[in-house]
Motif scaffolding. Structure first.
Motif, PDB file in Angstrom:
ATOM      1  N   VAL A  91       0.764  -1.187   0.096  1.00  0.00           N
ATOM      2  CA  VAL A  91      -0.005   0.101  -0.258  1.00  0.00           C
ATOM      3  C   VAL A  91       1.053   1.206  -0.023  1.00  0.00           C
ATOM      4  N   ALA A  92       2.253   1.209   0.848  1.00  0.00           N
ATOM      5  CA  ALA A  92       2.805   2.319   0.883  1.00  0.00           C
ATOM      6  C   ALA A  92       3.512   2.682  -0.564  1.00  0.00           C
ATOM      7  N   VAL A  93       3.942   1.823  -1.040  1.00  0.00           N
ATOM      8  CA  VAL A  93       4.641   1.802  -2.243  1.00  0.00           C
ATOM      9  C   VAL A  93       3.788   2.177  -3.419  1.00  0.00           C
ATOM     10  N   LEU A  94       2.300   1.843  -3.321  1.00  0.00           N
ATOM     11  CA  LEU A  94       1.653   2.250  -4.486  1.00  0.00           C
ATOM     12  C   LEU A  94       1.063   3.533  -4.140  1.00  0.00           C
ATOM     13  N   VAL A  95       0.817   3.994  -2.964  1.00  0.00           N
ATOM     14  CA  VAL A  95       0.360   5.243  -2.649  1.00  0.00           C
ATOM     15  C   VAL A  95       1.441   6.284  -2.960  1.00  0.00           C
ATOM     16  N   GLY A  96       2.856   5.819  -2.849  1.00  0.00           N
ATOM     17  CA  GLY A  96       3.877   6.825  -3.424  1.00  0.00           C
ATOM     18  C   GLY A  96       3.850   6.839  -4.958  1.00  0.00           C
ATOM     19  N   LEU A  97       3.581   5.896  -5.700  1.00  0.00           N
ATOM     20  CA  LEU A  97       3.545   6.136  -7.138  1.00  0.00           C
ATOM     21  C   LEU A  97       2.232   6.601  -7.554  1.00  0.00           C
ATOM     22  N   ALA A  98       1.097   6.478  -6.997  1.00  0.00           N
ATOM     23  CA  ALA A  98      -0.145   7.340  -7.278  1.00  0.00           C
ATOM     24  C   ALA A  98       0.089   8.815  -7.228  1.00  0.00           C
ATOM     25  N   GLN A  99       1.038   9.256  -6.310  1.00  0.00           N
ATOM     26  CA  GLN A  99       1.146  10.547  -6.211  1.00  0.00           C
ATOM     27  C   GLN A  99       2.232  11.255  -7.313  1.00  0.00           C
ATOM     28  N   VAL A 100       2.827  10.271  -7.731  1.00  0.00           N
ATOM     29  CA  VAL A 100       3.381  10.639  -8.965  1.00  0.00           C
ATOM     30  C   VAL A 100       2.872  10.818 -10.230  1.00  0.00           C
ATOM     31  N   GLY A 127      -5.294  17.524 -12.847  1.00  0.00           N
ATOM     32  CA  GLY A 127      -6.640  17.028 -12.776  1.00  0.00           C
ATOM     33  C   GLY A 127      -6.993  15.677 -12.228  1.00  0.00           C
ATOM     34  N   THR A 128      -5.932  14.900 -12.005  1.00  0.00           N
ATOM     35  CA  THR A 128      -6.256  13.423 -11.540  1.00  0.00           C
ATOM     36  C   THR A 128      -6.517  13.689 -10.164  1.00  0.00           C
ATOM     37  N   SER A 129      -6.096  14.611  -9.218  1.00  0.00           N
ATOM     38  CA  SER A 129      -6.211  14.802  -7.886  1.00  0.00           C
ATOM     39  C   SER A 129      -5.087  13.861  -7.116  1.00  0.00           C
ATOM     40  N   ARG A 130      -4.354  14.198  -6.539  1.00  0.00           N
ATOM     41  CA  ARG A 130      -3.505  13.514  -5.625  1.00  0.00           C
ATOM     42  C   ARG A 130      -4.125  12.764  -4.728  1.00  0.00           C
ATOM     43  N   SER A 131      -5.238  13.250  -3.934  1.00  0.00           N
ATOM     44  CA  SER A 131      -5.785  12.684  -2.830  1.00  0.00           C
ATOM     45  C   SER A 131      -6.573  11.522  -3.480  1.00  0.00           C
ATOM     46  N   ALA A 132      -7.223  11.604  -4.503  1.00  0.00           N
ATOM     47  CA  ALA A 132      -8.232  10.878  -5.077  1.00  0.00           C
ATOM     48  C   ALA A 132      -7.185   9.436  -5.550  1.00  0.00           C
ATOM     49  N   ALA A 133      -6.211   9.653  -6.244  1.00  0.00           N
ATOM     50  CA  ALA A 133      -5.211   8.564  -6.933  1.00  0.00           C
ATOM     51  C   ALA A 133      -4.933   7.877  -5.810  1.00  0.00           C
ATOM     52  N   ALA A 134      -4.352   8.594  -4.715  1.00  0.00           N
ATOM     53  CA  ALA A 134      -3.589   7.745  -3.626  1.00  0.00           C
ATOM     54  C   ALA A 134      -4.520   6.843  -2.729  1.00  0.00           C
ATOM     55  N   ILE A 135      -5.882   7.652  -2.378  1.00  0.00           N
ATOM     56  CA  ILE A 135      -6.780   7.039  -1.408  1.00  0.00           C
ATOM     57  C   ILE A 135      -7.238   5.848  -2.105  1.00  0.00           C
ATOM     58  N   PHE A 136      -7.800   5.845  -3.381  1.00  0.00           N
ATOM     59  CA  PHE A 136      -8.188   5.074  -4.097  1.00  0.00           C
ATOM     60  C   PHE A 136      -7.281   3.824  -4.445  1.00  0.00           C
ATOM     61  N   MET A 137      -6.110   3.853  -4.627  1.00  0.00           N
ATOM     62  CA  MET A 137      -5.051   3.048  -4.888  1.00  0.00           C
ATOM     63  C   MET A 137      -4.903   2.302  -3.205  1.00  0.00           C
ATOM     64  N   THR A 196      -6.274  -1.845   1.972  1.00  0.00           N
ATOM     65  CA  THR A 196      -6.669  -0.853   3.077  1.00  0.00           C
ATOM     66  C   THR A 196      -8.191  -0.688   2.680  1.00  0.00           C
ATOM     67  N   GLY A 197      -9.207  -1.617   2.925  1.00  0.00           N
ATOM     68  CA  GLY A 197     -10.653  -1.395   2.573  1.00  0.00           C
ATOM     69  C   GLY A 197     -11.345  -0.374   3.180  1.00  0.00           C
ATOM     70  N   GLN A 198     -10.902  -0.027   4.386  1.00  0.00           N
ATOM     71  CA  GLN A 198     -11.653   0.994   5.196  1.00  0.00           C
ATOM     72  C   GLN A 198     -11.095   2.372   4.526  1.00  0.00           C
ATOM     73  N   ARG A 199     -12.312   3.165   4.314  1.00  0.00           N
ATOM     74  CA  ARG A 199     -11.910   4.477   3.819  1.00  0.00           C
ATOM     75  C   ARG A 199     -11.420   5.425   4.740  1.00  0.00           C
ATOM     76  N   VAL A 255      -3.356   8.543   3.520  1.00  0.00           N
ATOM     77  CA  VAL A 255      -2.764   9.275   2.377  1.00  0.00           C
ATOM     78  C   VAL A 255      -2.712  10.789   2.662  1.00  0.00           C
ATOM     79  N   PHE A 256      -3.445  11.187   3.768  1.00  0.00           N
ATOM     80  CA  PHE A 256      -3.260  12.755   4.117  1.00  0.00           C
ATOM     81  C   PHE A 256      -2.073  13.089   4.786  1.00  0.00           C
ATOM     82  N   LEU A 257      -1.806  11.839   5.754  1.00  0.00           N
ATOM     83  CA  LEU A 257      -0.300  12.023   6.598  1.00  0.00           C
ATOM     84  C   LEU A 257       0.909  11.830   5.374  1.00  0.00           C
TER      85      LEU A 257
END
Length: 269
Positions: free
Chosen positions: A140-149, A156-166, A172-175, A182-184
């Motif tokens: 999850v940590a690695v994919l969140v980092g890649l999603a931010q890139v 227009g992708t939205s950093r928070s959207a890309a990382a949260i849904f990744m 990490t099924g709990q929203r 992602v916020f931290l």
């Protein structure tokens, strides 16, 4: 409209949209169409103002992590934040230096909004099929980092959207757990981006014949403060909202905004 009022409105807009998965870039694109374009430094630094809000909202969580290093779970969580940040930095910096980024003009931003909204609808349904979990794994940590890139390359992708849904798709099924992580991760990420932008600005100003215009620091400071205050209110509301609601409404909003951008604004910029 005065430049100070324009800066204030842009700061408020940044605080409203930075943490919602609806793309602050898309909204600032619309606003600056009427309020006047701002420098890259302005746009990045007011994002850091919004990150101040995250630091304040999660101050107790951050303090507990910092003072609870004897606990294995806290060390693991901080290590995963560090991994996500390092992946973003190590992959994102070469990407930025190579200039691999779509222009912040209407067509690519609108396309990212629409496609991102559709992807959010599908991703949330897929994530709900898995057993709910609050665990943040190394993957999850690695994919969140890649999603931010990816979000940085495609405005227009939205950093928070890309990382949260990744994070949700990766296990990490709990929203709320995915959103908090992602916020931290966004705290060091956005502060580093702002620091890099300031360094670029300073070097460009110092270079002979650079021709970089001076930044209006008073306007930037006002927008920074407005983004921080507005962002604080938005994050507090969002963390309560997602405990009982899906992100679906934001997905539909993205699709509608993307369509509106294509219909109402000139495609050139």
């Amino acid at each position: 409209m005065s430049d100070l009022l324009s800066a204030l409105l842009l700061g408020i807009l940044e605080g409203l949209t930075e943490f919602l998965p609806i793309s602050s870039t898309g909204h600032l694109l619309i606003a600056q169409h009427w309020l006047g374009a701002r420098s890259d430094l302005f746009n990045i630094v007011i994002q850091a103002g919004a990150i101040i809000a995250i630091t304040l909202v999660f101050r107790q969580r951050l303090w507990a992590l910092a003072t609870g290093l004897r606990e294995r779970e806290n060390r693991r969580y901080l290590a995963r934040i560090a991994v996500a940040f390092l992946v973003t930095a190590l992959v994102g910096l070469p990407v930025r230096l190579a200039g691999w980024e779509l222009p912040e003009t209407v067509s690519p931003v609108a396309a990212a909004l629409i496609l991102g909204g559709i992807w959010m609808l599908l991703a949330e349904r897929l994530a709900e099929r898995k057993a709910p979990s609050s665990e943040i794994t190394w993957m999850v940590a690695v994919l969140v980092g890649l999603a931010q890139v990816v979000a940085g390359v495609f405005p227009g992708t939205s950093r928070s959207a890309a990382a949260i849904f990744m994070a949700m798709l990766a296990g990490t099924g709990q929203r709320s757990a995915a959103t908090e992580f992602v916020f931290l991760v966004g705290i060091p990420t956005m502060f580093a981006a702002s620091g890099y932008a300031l360094l670029e600005y300073a070097l460009a100003r110092a270079a002979p014949g650079g021709g970089v215009p001076a930044e209006a620091w008073g306007e930037l400071g006002l927008a920074f403060a407005a983004a921080a205050i507005t962002g604080f209110v938005v994050v507090r509301w969002l963390m309560g909202y997602i405990k009982q609601h899906r992100y679906t409404v934001f997905a539909y909003y993205r699709i509608a905004l993307g369509a509106a951008l294509l219909l109402w604004l000139p495609t050139g910029g």
